[in-house]
Design a protein around this motif. Structure first.
Motif, PDB file in Angstrom:
ATOM      1  N   GLU A  51       9.843 -11.407   3.874  1.00  0.00           N
ATOM      2  CA  GLU A  51       9.861 -10.046   3.358  1.00  0.00           C
ATOM      3  C   GLU A  51      11.182  -9.378   3.727  1.00  0.00           C
ATOM      4  O   GLU A  51      11.729  -9.609   4.803  1.00  0.00           O
ATOM      5  CB  GLU A  51       8.694  -9.245   3.941  1.00  0.00           C
ATOM      6  CG  GLU A  51       7.348  -9.765   3.498  1.00  0.00           C
ATOM      7  CD  GLU A  51       6.213  -8.949   4.080  1.00  0.00           C
ATOM      8  OE1 GLU A  51       6.476  -7.881   4.657  1.00  0.00           O
ATOM      9  OE2 GLU A  51       5.071  -9.392   3.955  1.00  0.00           O
ATOM     10  N   ALA A  52      11.666  -8.543   2.828  1.00  0.00           N
ATOM     11  CA  ALA A  52      12.900  -7.794   3.071  1.00  0.00           C
ATOM     12  C   ALA A  52      12.681  -6.360   2.629  1.00  0.00           C
ATOM     13  O   ALA A  52      11.973  -6.101   1.657  1.00  0.00           O
ATOM     14  CB  ALA A  52      14.058  -8.410   2.305  1.00  0.00           C
ATOM     15  N   GLU A  53      13.275  -5.462   3.356  1.00  0.00           N
ATOM     16  CA  GLU A  53      13.132  -4.056   3.019  1.00  0.00           C
ATOM     17  C   GLU A  53      14.409  -3.598   2.319  1.00  0.00           C
ATOM     18  O   GLU A  53      15.426  -3.350   2.972  1.00  0.00           O
ATOM     19  CB  GLU A  53      12.875  -3.235   4.275  1.00  0.00           C
ATOM     20  CG  GLU A  53      11.535  -3.544   4.905  1.00  0.00           C
ATOM     21  CD  GLU A  53      11.271  -2.674   6.111  1.00  0.00           C
ATOM     22  OE1 GLU A  53      11.893  -1.607   6.221  1.00  0.00           O
ATOM     23  OE2 GLU A  53      10.441  -3.063   6.926  1.00  0.00           O
ATOM     24  N   THR A  54      14.343  -3.510   1.023  1.00  0.00           N
ATOM     25  CA  THR A  54      15.467  -3.025   0.234  1.00  0.00           C
ATOM     26  C   THR A  54      14.929  -2.136  -0.862  1.00  0.00           C
ATOM     27  O   THR A  54      13.747  -2.137  -1.166  1.00  0.00           O
ATOM     28  CB  THR A  54      16.259  -4.183  -0.407  1.00  0.00           C
ATOM     29  OG1 THR A  54      15.390  -4.886  -1.288  1.00  0.00           O
ATOM     30  CG2 THR A  54      16.822  -5.128   0.632  1.00  0.00           C
TER      31      THR A  54
END
Length: 136
Positions: A51-54
């Motif tokens: 997961e990545a927060e962008t």
């Protein structure tokens, strides 16, 4: 339940069961199960995706509005241009990231040769999106 055969004596009972209809039903059920079994398992294997927060990029390129009137006069937005100016501007627009799409409006009396010339200029410039604007 016993069945009798007319060829044999009336007192004798037949103790055999006809298995063919039962086998037919079981084969149909087996085929239905084979067809529907993959539907119950939508994912054959599990993958843990990182997961990545962008934030999603919502940058939309400006569209290039080209128009041709009945006499064949070419317009870039509201500016009247010729074919050489069109090629120059399209080449500059093709260098932009992301490339802007071209929207072409043409009068219904415009000759196809002129529209084909503009399509060729767009293709040669390297722009990948060309759309035609029509009335609904």
């Amino acid at each position: 339940m016993a069945f009798s055969n007319f060829d044999e004596g009336a007192g004798e009972e037949v103790s055999d069961i006809n298995m063919i209809p039962l086998i037919d039903v079981m084969l149909v059920l087996l085929i239905l199960f084979i067809i529907t079994a993959p539907l119950f398992t939508p994912h054959a294997f599990q993958i843990d995706v990182p997961e990545a927060e962008t934030t999603a990029t919502t940058e939309q390129p400006d569209t290039i509005a080209l128009a041709i009137d009945e006499q064949g006069q070419l317009f870039w937005g509201d500016d009247s241009i010729d074919n050489a100016e069109l090629s120059r501007r399209l080449t500059e627009a093709a260098k932009q990231k992301p490339q802007p799409p071209v929207h072409l409006r043409a009068d219904k009396q415009t000759r196809y040769e002129q529209i084909a010339g503009i399509m060729e200029a767009v293709q040669e410039s390297g722009i990948g999106q060309l759309g035609f604007v029509t009335k609904p």
